[in-house]
Design a protein around this motif. Structure first.
Motif, mmCIF file in Angstrom:
data_model
loop_
_atom_site.group_PDB
_atom_site.id
_atom_site.type_symbol
_atom_site.label_atom_id
_atom_site.label_comp_id
_atom_site.label_asym_id
_atom_site.label_seq_id
_atom_site.Cartn_x
_atom_site.Cartn_y
_atom_site.Cartn_z
ATOM 1 N N SER A 1 0.988 -1.521 0.560
ATOM 2 C CA SER A 1 0.050 -0.073 -0.334
ATOM 3 C C SER A 1 0.650 1.340 -0.480
ATOM 4 C CB SER A 1 -1.070 -0.312 1.074
ATOM 5 O OG SER A 1 -0.068 0.226 2.453
ATOM 6 N N ASP A 2 2.096 1.326 0.517
ATOM 7 C CA ASP A 2 3.111 2.237 0.733
ATOM 8 C C ASP A 2 4.476 1.831 0.541
ATOM 9 O OD1 ASP A 2 4.086 4.731 1.333
ATOM 10 O OD2 ASP A 2 2.932 4.859 3.280
ATOM 11 N N ASP B 1 6.739 4.013 0.454
ATOM 12 C CA ASP B 1 7.935 4.219 0.881
ATOM 13 C C ASP B 1 8.379 3.446 2.527
ATOM 14 O OD1 ASP B 1 8.489 7.154 -0.099
ATOM 15 O OD2 ASP B 1 7.317 7.979 0.422
#
Length: 247
Positions: free
Chosen positions: A115-116, A118
């Motif tokens: 989902s991310d 970073d």
């Protein structure tokens, strides 16, 4: 395709080349071709139907056809080969040109990590750093540094002299862990460095090829296609070329 790539922190730069993401926004079902690049890759893959997969790809010495992956996202960590010992603690000699599917939860990664980017980057760096609890022969670190900095232009004999490590012992190490010779690996790195030149339209780069015919034969050996076909790259089939940024 949307592409993001970040270098690892300095403490991991001897082990990791990059941590990256590719997002395919297209709905077209076009096969991709992954070209040899001399890395061991850890992949997290999620398609538009929420099908999640973790897999590892060892060093390849031939082009790998990847099935169509429309509307999907992939996170990856590209390791230098010494990760076989330090991170994966296994040989890739018998899985040359094959992917190894892992269960969800491998190295602590799950579908939620998709989902991310970073957050994935930070988790990957922390996880890998915590796994490094063994010493490694410093000659192995220097070996891959020499090959990569020279863009694959150093001869086997010169590398052996520079390291104080016999070519026979180096080849034994390569065959045990990666299923190929040092010379084959050097040729892969030279091929990989040729891709930027090809994308720029240079079909005879200054990378210590004997002549243009030698260059073309090498490109066909590792890509299955002539340089002109790679340059055209219809439908972004050759994935590395699709994401190379031309200066």
């Amino acid at each position: 395709m949307e592409y993001i790539s970040l270098a690892p922190p300095e403490s991991l730069q001897y082990l990791i080349e990059s941590i990256w993401m590719v997002r395919n926004h297209s709905e077209k079902s076009v096969e991709g071709i992954v070209l040899p690049d001399g890395k061991i890759d850890l992949f997290l893959y999620l398609d538009n139907g929420s099908n999640f997969e973790i897999f590892i790809s060892g060093i390849c010495n031939e082009p790998i056809v990847k099935h169509p992956f429309p509307k999907s996202i992939m996170f990856a960590v590209s390791f230098y080969p010494i990760a076989a010992e330090l991170v994966f603690k296994r040989s890739f000699a018998t899985t040359l040109n094959k992917k190894i599917t892992m269960a969800p939860g491998f190295m602590g990664f799950f579908i939620e990590d998709m989902s991310d980017y970073d957050a994935f980057y930070n988790k990957a760096c922390t996880t890998i750093q915590l796994m490094l609890n063994e010493q490694i022969d410093s000659r192995k670190i220097k070996l891959f540094d020499l090959i990569n900095r020279s863009k694959g232009q150093l001869k086997v004999g010169l590398i052996a002299i520079e390291l104080g490590w016999s070519s026979r012992e180096i080849n034994r190490y390569f065959r045990k862990w990666f299923g190929m010779s040092l010379k084959n690996y050097i040729d892969i790195i030279k091929f990989c460095n040729s891709l930027m030149y090809i994308k720029n339209g240079n079909f005879y780069p200054d990378l210590d090829y004997a002549d243009q015919s030698h260059f073309i034969r090498t490109i066909k050996k590792f890509s299955g296609s002539k340089p002109i076909v790679l340059k055209k790259n219809d439908n972004d089939r050759f994935i590395q070329l699709a994401i190379i940024t031309v200066a």
